[in-house]
Design a protein around this motif. Structure first.
Motif, PDB file in Angstrom:
ATOM      1  N   GLN A 291     -37.220 -13.022  11.050  1.00  0.00           N
ATOM      2  CA  GLN A 291     -37.996 -13.292  10.315  1.00  0.00           C
ATOM      3  C   GLN A 291     -37.367 -14.782   9.974  1.00  0.00           C
ATOM      4  O   GLN A 291     -36.069 -14.431   8.431  1.00  0.00           O
ATOM      5  CB  GLN A 291     -38.542 -12.805   9.002  1.00  0.00           C
ATOM      6  N   GLN A 292     -36.440 -15.654  10.339  1.00  0.00           N
ATOM      7  CA  GLN A 292     -35.534 -16.360   9.849  1.00  0.00           C
ATOM      8  C   GLN A 292     -35.971 -17.876   8.944  1.00  0.00           C
ATOM      9  O   GLN A 292     -37.055 -18.562   9.579  1.00  0.00           O
ATOM     10  CB  GLN A 292     -34.659 -17.013  10.495  1.00  0.00           C
ATOM     11  N   THR A 293     -35.805 -18.011   8.050  1.00  0.00           N
ATOM     12  CA  THR A 293     -36.419 -19.377   7.209  1.00  0.00           C
ATOM     13  C   THR A 293     -35.284 -20.391   7.096  1.00  0.00           C
ATOM     14  O   THR A 293     -34.091 -20.384   6.831  1.00  0.00           O
ATOM     15  CB  THR A 293     -36.917 -19.002   6.102  1.00  0.00           C
ATOM     16  N   GLU A 294     -35.606 -21.463   6.917  1.00  0.00           N
ATOM     17  CA  GLU A 294     -35.026 -22.460   5.818  1.00  0.00           C
ATOM     18  C   GLU A 294     -34.846 -22.539   4.452  1.00  0.00           C
ATOM     19  O   GLU A 294     -34.538 -23.635   4.161  1.00  0.00           O
ATOM     20  CB  GLU A 294     -35.388 -23.645   7.135  1.00  0.00           C
ATOM     21  N   ILE A 295     -36.273 -21.622   3.346  1.00  0.00           N
ATOM     22  CA  ILE A 295     -36.482 -22.464   1.868  1.00  0.00           C
ATOM     23  C   ILE A 295     -34.416 -22.131   1.854  1.00  0.00           C
ATOM     24  O   ILE A 295     -33.815 -21.689   2.146  1.00  0.00           O
ATOM     25  CB  ILE A 295     -37.473 -21.629   1.627  1.00  0.00           C
ATOM     26  N   ALA A 296     -34.764 -23.269   0.424  1.00  0.00           N
ATOM     27  CA  ALA A 296     -33.184 -22.546  -0.430  1.00  0.00           C
ATOM     28  C   ALA A 296     -33.373 -21.536  -1.085  1.00  0.00           C
ATOM     29  O   ALA A 296     -34.124 -20.712  -0.993  1.00  0.00           O
ATOM     30  CB  ALA A 296     -33.786 -23.924  -1.838  1.00  0.00           C
ATOM     31  N   TYR A 297     -32.051 -20.978  -0.939  1.00  0.00           N
ATOM     32  CA  TYR A 297     -31.600 -19.709  -1.750  1.00  0.00           C
ATOM     33  C   TYR A 297     -32.401 -19.277  -3.095  1.00  0.00           C
ATOM     34  O   TYR A 297     -32.785 -21.131  -4.180  1.00  0.00           O
ATOM     35  CB  TYR A 297     -30.626 -19.973  -2.188  1.00  0.00           C
ATOM     36  N   GLU A 298     -32.440 -18.194  -3.592  1.00  0.00           N
ATOM     37  CA  GLU A 298     -33.196 -17.581  -4.605  1.00  0.00           C
ATOM     38  C   GLU A 298     -31.959 -17.301  -5.445  1.00  0.00           C
ATOM     39  O   GLU A 298     -31.850 -16.120  -5.298  1.00  0.00           O
ATOM     40  CB  GLU A 298     -34.532 -16.668  -4.632  1.00  0.00           C
ATOM     41  N   TYR A 299     -31.546 -17.699  -6.446  1.00  0.00           N
ATOM     42  CA  TYR A 299     -30.225 -16.989  -7.238  1.00  0.00           C
ATOM     43  C   TYR A 299     -30.749 -16.902  -8.806  1.00  0.00           C
ATOM     44  O   TYR A 299     -31.554 -16.926  -9.009  1.00  0.00           O
ATOM     45  CB  TYR A 299     -29.489 -18.631  -7.898  1.00  0.00           C
ATOM     46  N   ARG A 300     -30.131 -15.474  -9.169  1.00  0.00           N
ATOM     47  CA  ARG A 300     -30.399 -14.696 -10.280  1.00  0.00           C
ATOM     48  C   ARG A 300     -29.794 -15.762 -11.264  1.00  0.00           C
ATOM     49  O   ARG A 300     -28.600 -15.920 -11.699  1.00  0.00           O
ATOM     50  CB  ARG A 300     -29.350 -13.688 -10.425  1.00  0.00           C
ATOM     51  N   ARG A 301     -30.387 -16.271 -11.904  1.00  0.00           N
ATOM     52  CA  ARG A 301     -30.301 -17.048 -13.323  1.00  0.00           C
ATOM     53  C   ARG A 301     -30.765 -16.479 -14.491  1.00  0.00           C
ATOM     54  O   ARG A 301     -31.943 -15.165 -14.568  1.00  0.00           O
ATOM     55  CB  ARG A 301     -31.318 -18.280 -13.298  1.00  0.00           C
ATOM     56  N   LEU A 302     -29.996 -16.027 -16.028  1.00  0.00           N
ATOM     57  CA  LEU A 302     -30.307 -16.103 -17.345  1.00  0.00           C
ATOM     58  C   LEU A 302     -31.676 -17.239 -17.657  1.00  0.00           C
ATOM     59  O   LEU A 302     -31.801 -17.950 -17.156  1.00  0.00           O
ATOM     60  CB  LEU A 302     -29.217 -15.621 -18.096  1.00  0.00           C
ATOM     61  N   PRO A 303     -32.857 -16.872 -17.955  1.00  0.00           N
ATOM     62  CA  PRO A 303     -33.530 -17.384 -19.105  1.00  0.00           C
ATOM     63  C   PRO A 303     -32.515 -18.395 -19.875  1.00  0.00           C
ATOM     64  O   PRO A 303     -31.436 -18.119 -20.809  1.00  0.00           O
ATOM     65  CB  PRO A 303     -34.256 -16.220 -20.207  1.00  0.00           C
ATOM     66  N   LYS A 304     -33.407 -19.088 -19.935  1.00  0.00           N
ATOM     67  CA  LYS A 304     -32.529 -20.475 -20.914  1.00  0.00           C
ATOM     68  C   LYS A 304     -32.597 -20.002 -22.251  1.00  0.00           C
ATOM     69  O   LYS A 304     -31.137 -20.612 -22.616  1.00  0.00           O
ATOM     70  CB  LYS A 304     -33.702 -21.775 -20.429  1.00  0.00           C
ATOM     71  N   SER A 305     -33.325 -18.938 -23.170  1.00  0.00           N
ATOM     72  CA  SER A 305     -32.914 -18.719 -24.178  1.00  0.00           C
ATOM     73  C   SER A 305     -31.798 -17.381 -24.521  1.00  0.00           C
ATOM     74  O   SER A 305     -31.306 -17.804 -25.186  1.00  0.00           O
ATOM     75  CB  SER A 305     -34.225 -17.705 -24.796  1.00  0.00           C
ATOM     76  N   GLN A 306     -31.220 -17.220 -23.088  1.00  0.00           N
ATOM     77  CA  GLN A 306     -30.179 -16.365 -22.622  1.00  0.00           C
ATOM     78  C   GLN A 306     -28.709 -16.995 -22.636  1.00  0.00           C
ATOM     79  O   GLN A 306     -27.248 -16.689 -22.896  1.00  0.00           O
ATOM     80  CB  GLN A 306     -30.473 -15.373 -22.352  1.00  0.00           C
TER      81      GLN A 306
END
Length: 309
Positions: A291-306
């Protein structure tokens, strides 16, 4: 014997230098495992004074633009080079950790050349282990079977070619293996992890198994946890094993494989690691690898408030 100051990013801890000094005073070999982004030259100097023995820096690619894209941070590649140079200048041993996946697997040789240029004495070619955020991005990161096989052959050739110049260690990709690895050298046999909150784990991903009970180092002595904590006792020995593991001649070599991976793929932490060709779930691993895809990576991000800065 060893303490690995890891993460996440250990540079986020305000007491990192104090932890390193305490470990050094206890006679432990100290190793900082860092992205390099969270460690300033000043902090590295303080760690060196505290007795730091070794630094391991991860790189995402040999090409700056690609490395920054994979890391999700502009300027990450340059920061890694800068910190590596400072590590070598201070006389601290340096390992470069290369996490291999579909986006960079064609440039393994280039990344070893980069490690040599940075002054590393060791490079670890580690195929992505699909837990946490790598699991969320598995389809975008998974190499093909042909790519994985070619990389394994290439690493063996490069190990011979660079013998005496740099040590090359390699972690093969689980999803294309015939038999599982002895995860962390056997559950509760060689190592433990202490989280920032003080929970003590048999492996870094053990919290992904919801049924386990973890003791906290603030409430129990570390020796008591090692010997008696329910999470550590859960998969020691072979009484917990199902077939085909329980009667397998390899059970004292691989200990049934990875418990976290078994749980993630089968829903049962006691199941045979589906990497194993003898597992009734082995075909599930093959389907997931396909199951290989070419979608963009999903990154761990802090909420803007943090977020700051």
């Amino acid at each position: 014997m060893q303490v690995h100051l890891s993460g996440g990013e250990p540079g986020a801890r305000r007491d990192l230098v104090e932890i390193c000094a305490a470990a050094h005073d206890a006679g432990l070999y100290t190793n900082l495992i860092t992205s390099a982004v969270g460690i300033t030259d000043q902090k590295l100097g303080a760690l060196s004074d505290a007795g730091l023995d070794h630094v391991q820096i991860s790189i995402q690619d040999s090409a700056p633009e690609s490395a920054d894209h994979i890391a999700g941070y502009r300027g990450a590649f340059a920061r890694k080079q800068t910190l590596a140079a400072e590590v070598v200048r201070l006389g601290i041993l340096l390992t470069v950790n290369v996490v291999v996946h579909r986006a960079n697997i064609e440039r393994v040789e280039n990344m070893i050349d980069l490690a040599l240029a940075l002054g590393a004495t060791r490079v670890e070619i580690a195929h992505a282990q699909y837990y946490g955020w790598a699991l969320k991005n598995r389809g975008a990161l998974m190499p093909s079977r042909e790519q994985a096989a070619a990389a394994i052959v290439q690493v063996e050739a490069l190990r011979k070619h660079h013998h005496g110049r740099i040590v090359i260690d390699a972690v093969i990709p689980d999803y294309y293996a015939r038999f599982p690895k002895a995860c962390v050298g056997g559950w509760g046999q060689r190592s433990l992890n202490v989280t920032p909150s003080g929970r003590v784990l048999p492996c870094h991903a053990a919290e992904s198994i919801p049924e386990l009970e973890f003791w906290n180092v603030r409430e129990h002595a570390l020796a008591d946890i090692w010997q008696n904590a329910p999470a550590f006792e859960a998969f020691r020995g072979d009484a917990w094993m199902q077939e085909p593991c329980r009667s397998c001649v390899r059970k004292d070599q691989d200990f049934g494989g990875c418990r976290c991976q078994a749980f993630m793929v089968t829903g049962d932490a006691r199941a045979t690691d589906p990497v194993c060709q003898l597992s009734p779930h082995h075909e599930d691993m093959e389907m997931l690898a396909a199951q290989q895809t070419e979608i963009a990576y999903e990154y761990r991000r802090l909420p803007k408030s943090q977020q700051t800065g």
